[in-house]
Scaffold this active site. Structure first.
Site: not given
Ligand code: TYD
Length: 134
Positions: A50-52, A97, A122
């Site tokens: 749940g982030h980049a 992802r 992010i």
């Protein structure tokens, strides 16, 4: 040039005693490995990710059990089912992802190109969308 979602096949040596895989930084993954972390004891139904990342590159391995890896580069989303400990998935920067559907007892190992740095994350999807539209 590797793209996010590409599979890396690690050297595997097998004999009657079982199998052995090895991974050398800069050789079998496209960066020097500066950090390894792993996810385990995942409760049934829990999701991770749940982030980049702004700069980080990673290779993700289902070292035990299986899970789904959903990769989104802002243009398209693809879903990969990981279950083979002799394979890794390359994840470049600026890719959102999610990791879902962990099997019981699954262990996810991640090889990372940099040490942990919260400022490289992010974590908000709208922020992610706006960084890749620039
Ligand atoms: P996070 O990256 O959000 O986990 P996931 O990718 O599974 O969603 O990390 C969870 C917590 O662990 C967060 O507080 C940051 C911390 N953390 C570290 O301190 N070092 C690390 O190398 C990693 C990956 C996370």
């Amino acid at each position: 040039m590797l793209k996010s979602g590409d599979l890396l096949e690690f050297p595997k040596i097998g004999d009657h005693r079982g199998s052995l895989c090895f991974i050398e930084g800069g050789e079998h993954v496209p960066f020097p490995i500066r950090r390894i972390y792993y996810l385990f004891d995942i409760p049934d139904g829990a999701d991770r990710g749940g982030h980049a990342h702004k700069a980080l590159e990673q290779v993700m391995i289902a070292i035990h059990g299986s899970f789904d890896l959903i990769l989104n580069d802002g243009a398209e989303e693809r879903s990969l089912h990981l279950s083979d400990p002799s394979e890794g998935v390359y994840i470049g920067n600026h890719v959102w992802r999610e990791i879902r559907n962990f099997s019981a007892g699954a262990v996810c190992v991640v090889l990372a190109s940099e040490r942990y740095d919260e400022s490289d994350y992010i974590r908000n999807y709208e922020d992610f969308k706006s960084t890749i539209q620039r």
